[in-house]
Enzyme design. Sequence first.
Site, PDB file in Angstrom:
ATOM      1  CB  SER A 103      -1.011   0.086   1.284  1.00 24.67           C
ATOM      2  OG  SER A 103      -2.057  -0.901   0.980  1.00 24.67           O
ATOM      3  N   PRO A 146     -15.037  10.984   5.357  1.00 27.33           N
ATOM      4  CG  PRO A 146     -14.917  12.326   7.138  1.00 27.33           C
ATOM      5  CD  PRO A 146     -14.598  12.348   5.735  1.00 27.33           C
ATOM      6  CG  HIS A 148     -19.564  11.563   0.297  1.00 29.87           C
ATOM      7  ND1 HIS A 148     -20.782  11.566   0.012  1.00 29.87           N
ATOM      8  CD2 HIS A 148     -19.845  12.999   1.008  1.00 29.87           C
ATOM      9  CE1 HIS A 148     -21.769  12.407   0.352  1.00 29.87           C
ATOM     10  NE2 HIS A 148     -21.234  13.062   1.223  1.00 29.87           N
ATOM     11  N   GLY A 149     -17.517   7.340   0.409  1.00 23.65           N
ATOM     12  CA  GLY A 149     -16.422   6.542  -0.022  1.00 23.65           C
ATOM     13  C   GLY A 149     -16.616   6.073  -1.369  1.00 23.65           C
ATOM     14  NE  ARG A 280      -0.741 -30.076  14.471  1.00 20.07           N
ATOM     15  CZ  ARG A 280      -0.728 -30.046  15.873  1.00 20.07           C
ATOM     16  NH1 ARG A 280       0.387 -29.778  16.392  1.00 20.07           N
ATOM     17  NH2 ARG A 280      -2.009 -29.797  16.679  1.00 20.07           N
ATOM     18  CD  GLU A 375      -7.202   2.159  -4.303  1.00 18.64           C
ATOM     19  OE1 GLU A 375      -8.067   2.890  -5.002  1.00 18.64           O
ATOM     20  OE2 GLU A 375      -6.025   2.534  -3.809  1.00 18.64           O
ATOM     21  CB  THR A 377     -17.177  -2.190  -1.735  1.00 20.25           C
ATOM     22  OG1 THR A 377     -18.058  -1.523  -2.783  1.00 20.25           O
ATOM     23  CG2 THR A 377     -16.677  -1.044  -0.891  1.00 20.25           C
TER      24      THR A 377
END
Length: 396
Positions: A103, A146, A148-149, A280, A375, A377
């Site tokens: 990122s 906050p 507006h995504g 394992r 980037e 949903t």
Amino acid sequence: MPPTANPPAFDPEDPLGLDDLLSSEDLDIRKTVRGWAADRVLPRVADWYETGELPEVRELARELGALGALGMSLEGYGCAGASAVQYGLACLELEAADSGIRSLVSVQGSLAMYAIHRFGSEEQKQHWLPRMAAGEVIGCFGLTEPDHGSDPAGMRTRARRDGTDWVLSGRKMWITNGSVAGVAVVWAGTDDGVRGFLVPADAPGFSAPEIKHKWSLRASVTSELVLDDVRLPADAVLPGVTGLRGPLSCLGHARYGIVWGAMGAARTCFETAVDYARSREQFGRPIGGFQLTQAKLADMALELHKGILLAHHLGRRMDAGRIRPEQVSFGKLNNTREALEICRTARTILGANGISLEYPVMRHATNLESVLTYEGTVEMHQLVLGKALTGLDAFR
């Protein structure tokens, strides 16, 4: 059909032979980035994640600049000018270490630097890009707010004219690199439409408080941007674009890196699960010898290498100048979703050990919960593809 009397041996690490698609230069870049991540990130990242800090972010940025990883696919101004596939391979190797490190690189190169490179004036490019390519200046990208995504058209951050100056007011949220950035690319509404502005971190009225208490991307700097009547000169605006086309084109470039990066996180979890299954023991033998475990591993391998092949295909299209935004949505939707499922399945193979930071699986799984969302949903990319497939707009 050509004879196949001597096919190469099956390689569990590359079951489809995808390395045959890569040039020697591609392989060298991948090796270099993988080696850097193994040396600088892997020994420390569990501690960074546990404390929720990235204390060496500035040093890491300069080292990544020296590798040529910042603005990697951009031309000139100190940038490496690498191919899209080579940039994708770097993203895969960085996210194989940790999503937060990828990122850092994505926001620096594919968002902040890309915006300046594509839409900035020559003076802006000369002033910022060489130092950003070297990692001497870190950049961030302020679009999300906050309230507006997924709907950036509703942004409330505004820029108004005051004589020859611009005055910016508003807030941005969930901004990677914000608290350590030397420059913020901030998108704001104006009387003429959405415009991009270059906001130096020392501008009066600008602050970037770090967001704490995250349970994902903990080895990453995430911030809020506060713009309280920030006064900027006329030449702070990016002259090359007006409207949402500007920030959305930057997001498309960043999403492409995620298509590769998500497969890096998935690869690490898959390899961890394979190693664990071999060693394992339960009921007197390794759990990798049981049919249910082998079925899980086979399904994980299918999705992992299909995802890498998809990323490679999109990279070739990008290098040829033939990629479309809908195709990037295809890759982002598929690869983030499948990467998260691979991590979750790996956790089941590790059992209780899967939740321990002694292993990377839970760290990658929680990181991918953010990668799945940012980037664009899942729902937004489904609607992008739905519109492309039907010709009908279901966004509103």
